[in-house]
Each structure stands twice: as structure tokens, then as C-alpha cells.
Enzyme design. Structure first.
Site, PDB file in Angstrom:
ATOM      1  N   ARG A  14      34.454  48.735  36.061  1.00  0.00           N
ATOM      2  CA  ARG A  14      35.626  47.984  35.616  1.00  0.00           C
ATOM      3  C   ARG A  14      36.044  48.574  34.284  1.00  0.00           C
ATOM      4  O   ARG A  14      35.216  49.125  33.563  1.00  0.00           O
ATOM      5  CB  ARG A  14      35.259  46.499  35.447  1.00  0.00           C
TER       6      ARG A  14
ATOM      7  N   LYS B 131      34.343  32.661  41.298  1.00  0.00           N
ATOM      8  CA  LYS B 131      35.573  33.276  41.782  1.00  0.00           C
ATOM      9  C   LYS B 131      35.745  33.100  43.295  1.00  0.00           C
ATOM     10  O   LYS B 131      36.577  33.748  43.910  1.00  0.00           O
ATOM     11  CB  LYS B 131      35.598  34.751  41.376  1.00  0.00           C
TER      12      LYS B 131
ATOM     13  N   PRO C 133      42.527  37.489  39.528  1.00  0.00           N
ATOM     14  CA  PRO C 133      41.983  36.133  39.671  1.00  0.00           C
ATOM     15  C   PRO C 133      40.600  36.026  39.039  1.00  0.00           C
ATOM     16  O   PRO C 133      39.678  36.739  39.438  1.00  0.00           O
ATOM     17  CB  PRO C 133      41.895  35.946  41.191  1.00  0.00           C
ATOM     18  N   GLU C 134      40.464  35.170  38.034  1.00  0.00           N
ATOM     19  CA  GLU C 134      39.150  34.881  37.466  1.00  0.00           C
ATOM     20  C   GLU C 134      38.878  33.400  37.715  1.00  0.00           C
ATOM     21  O   GLU C 134      39.623  32.737  38.437  1.00  0.00           O
ATOM     22  CB  GLU C 134      39.114  35.273  35.982  1.00  0.00           C
TER      23      GLU C 134
ATOM     24  N   ASN D  34      37.130  40.614  34.440  1.00  0.00           N
ATOM     25  CA  ASN D  34      37.259  41.693  33.466  1.00  0.00           C
ATOM     26  C   ASN D  34      38.089  41.311  32.242  1.00  0.00           C
ATOM     27  O   ASN D  34      37.751  41.640  31.104  1.00  0.00           O
ATOM     28  CB  ASN D  34      37.883  42.906  34.163  1.00  0.00           C
TER      29      ASN D  34
END
Ligand SMILES: [Zn+2]
Length: 263
Positions: free
Chosen positions: A243, A51, A2-3, A167
Site C-alpha cells: 500500500r 471493513k 472504503p475504511e 491506508n
């Protein structure tokens, strides 16, 4: 993952089913928020901030969820089977005609709306790439701030600089702009920095509109770069929460591999 674009669509999907309706039942997995405090309250707003997803109620309370890597919000009709096991539900909100279920989110909080301005994760958010008007100059200033992470790959993920990039969008915008994630921010010129923010905004807004996020190299370690066929590389890096950066070593030369020419 989820972004910002995912959260934008989540909020848009929940809003018409929740806003204006009164909570008939609510439950949360413990340890978690005291969900009975929102029973009987009417939903006044559903909003994505970066987010975060915020649900506000007319009794002054507010729910914040952050979905982390694996969380998601689902909306069901009453009695409809859920697509994830009930044991993974962190928060369930029932209103007439709909059941909203938040699964697997690492963060589910309930607090007074008046505390939002003091909330450590909300008050420091940078300009939101999905909100108009977007303050590009402020985002650029924050990306340059000396207290920010030193590399451009880390800075783009810093929600205090600008909100919404995760990411996958980070990896995509750097690849499109042919910039190494390991390049120090101070080595990125103004035009390139602006281009990175504009590309990230375009990717997120396209994703919010269509539900599809363009992604050419994320998760494709060892596979050929779509532009030059060089094998994509990957490496986990970045402070407290590493990440995985994916990059093309040909299109995005790694500044750490610059060979000293001797003096
Ligand atoms: Zn390439």
C-alpha cells in the site's frame, strides 16, 4: 477508499431499508454466491465488522462483502436508475421498497451464520475501532505481538491487530503523531502506540458521524506538508499487499535513512 468509517455508514444506511423485510428477488454475478438461496428469507441484521459488511437472514444464511479498493453498496428505490453500470453489480437484493446493489466488490460470499466463528477473515479480527466498548489494551497487545508485521505502518493495517483502519487513516494518524511508517513496532513507545490507536479511532468515528474523513497528506506526494511545508513523500511497501505510504520526511524522519556514525 472504503475504511471502517465507510462501512459503518453503509450499514447504517442499508439497515432501515432491509431489516425486517423479505427478499423478493436476488441475483449475483457468476462465479459468485447462489443468491436464490436468500429469496423468501427475511433480513435480520446488517452489520459492519471492520471493513466487512454482513447481512444476516432468518434462514440461517449470511452474506459477507469486502469492498476492497473500489467496491460500494448503493440503495435505490424500485425502478430508480443505478449510478454504476449493471454489469458491475456483484450482488442485487430486492425487498419491498428498496433495491440494495453491491458494485465492484472483490469479495461476495454466502455462508451459514454458524460458520461465522470459523470464518478465516472474521474470527481473527482484532478489536473494532467503531464498536463500543473498544478494547484498547487488547489492541495494543496485538500490535505488539511478535508475529505481526515488523513496522508500525504495516501493523496499523493488520486487521488481526485492530479492525477498521485502511491506508488513508493509517497515513493520517502517523502524520498527526509524527511517527514514520517505517519505524519498527518495537521502537514505538507505549504512549505513542496508544496515541496512534486513539487518533485512528477519532478519525474513523468522526468519518462515521459526518461522512467526511480528515486527511492532510494522503495522495499528496510532492506537495507541501501542511505543518512544515516540506514536500510529502510516498512509497508502496508492505508484504503481500503493498500500500502507498505517504509521509513528511521532516515531521516523520525515516529511520532507514539514519546515517551510521561509524564505530
Ligand atoms: Zn512536515
Amino acid at each position: 477508499m472504503p475504511e471502517g468509517d465507510t462501512l459503518f455508514r453503509t450499514a447504517a444506511g442499508l439497515r432501515p431499508h432491509l431489516v425486517g423485510r423479505t427478499v423478493g428477488a436476488a441475483s449475483a454475478r457468476q462465479p459468485g454466491p447462489q443468491a436464490d438461496r436468500i429469496v423468501g428469507a427475511t433480513v435480520t441484521g446488517v452489520e459492519a465488522q471492520g471493513k466487512n459488511l454482513l447481512i444476516r437472514f432468518d434462514n440461517g444464511l449470511e452474506v459477507r462483502t469486502h469492498l476492497g479498493m473500489h467496491g460500494s453498496w448503493h440503495r435505490y428505490r424500485p425502478g430508480e436508475p443505478w449510478r454504476r453500470p449493471p454489469a458491475r453489480a456483484r450482488l442485487v437484493i430486492e425487498v419491498p421498497g428498496a433495491v440494495a446493489v453491491c458494485f465492484d466488490a472483490p469479495t461476495v460470499e454466502l455462508f451459514e451464520q454458524r460458520a461465522e466463528a470459523l470464518h478465516p477473515n472474521l474470527r481473527r479480527l482484532g478489536p473494532d475501532l467503531l464498536v463500543d466498548p473498544f478494547d484498547l489494551d487488547e489492541a495494543l497487545r496485538r500490535l505488539r505481538d511478535a508475529s505481526r508485521p515488523p513496522t508500525i505502518g504495516e501493523a496499523l493495517l493488520d486487521q488481526r491487530a485492530l479492525a477498521g483502519i485502511g491506508n488513508e487513516v493509517r497515513n493520517q494518524s502517523l502524520w498527526e503523531a509524527r511517527v514514520s511508517p517505517f519505524l519498527p513496532v518495537e521502537a514505538v513507545d507505549d504512549a505513542t502506540l496508544r496515541s496512534l490507536v486513539e487518533r485512528s479511532m477519532a478519525i474513523l468515528r468522526e468519518g462515521a458521524r459526518t461522512g467526511r474523513r480528515r486527511s492532510d497528506i494522503h495522495g499528496r506526494s510532492g506537495r507541501p506538508c501542511p505543518r512544515c511545508r516540506t514536500p510529502i513523500r510516498s512509497e508502496a511497501y508492505g508484504g503481500d499487499l503493498p500500500r502507498i505510504a505517504y509521509w513528511c520526511p521532516s515531521c516523520q524522519p525515516d529511520p532507514r535513512e539514519d546515517v551510521p556514525t561509524g564505530a
